[in-house]
Scaffold this motif. Structure first.
Motif: not given
Length: 181
Positions: A149-151, A153-159, A175-178
């Motif tokens: 339910s989350f796409d 792609e090749t992007r970043t999720v930053s916390f 996550f692709y990049n966390l």
């Protein structure tokens, strides 16, 4: 607010939404009569909730004047709740919810100061954009668990929160990049 300058009339307006809940089933429209207007939609600090059910609730903004949309007042929640696909405005949010059904696609980088909630049978699509979140990530969507339910792609999720941040998912989260700051 109206003023005039050399015969030209300027009608500036600010809509302050400080508490309660508004459900908007069409576009958010800030109307300018001429290029000198300043119009604003501001979600304030009294924990307001804005439910948006239009396909692209911010696509009818005029090209004249100065339009300001502030969706990040303390405790403010914006809920993209259409029963179908929607475009999420690229801006800063306090709390962002993607609910109901359909694909909720980011129109640009999303900066969420507090919490993100993905619920119902909807899906969040980063759409080639990064996401920054300062609070918790909760994904309770039941959208096709095999595809997720989350796409991202090749992007970043930053916390980037200052305290503990929790990732909750009733299925699994990939996550692709966390990045955790």
């Amino acid at each position: 607010y109206s003023s005039s300058n050399g015969g030209a009339s300027f009608n500036d307006a600010t809509f302050n939404f400080n508490s309660g809940t508004i459900t908007c089933s069409t576009d958010i429209q800030l109307d300018d009569e001429n290029g000198g207007n300043v119009t604003s939609f501001v979600m304030g600090d009294g924990a307001p909730t804005l439910n948006l059910t239009d396909t692209n609730p911010f696509d009818d903004l005029p090209s004249t004047g100065v339009e300001t949309i502030t969706l990040s007042g303390a405790g403010a929640t914006v809920n993209y709740s259409r029963g179908g696909d929607q475009t999420i405005r690229a801006t800063t949010y306090t709390n962002l919810t993607c609910s109901n059904s359909g694909i909720k696609s980011a129109a640009g980088t999303l900066d969420i100061n507090n919490d993100l909630l993905i619920s119902g049978t909807g899906r969040l699509d980063a759409n080639g954009n990064d996401i920054t979140i300062g609070g918790d990530w909760t994904n309770s969507s039941t959208y096709a668990p095999a595809t997720g339910s989350f796409d991202q792609e090749t992007r970043t999720v930053s916390f980037d929160g200052t305290g503990d941040q929790i990732i909750t998912n009733t299925n699994t989260e990939t996550f692709y990049n966390l990045t955790v700051n």
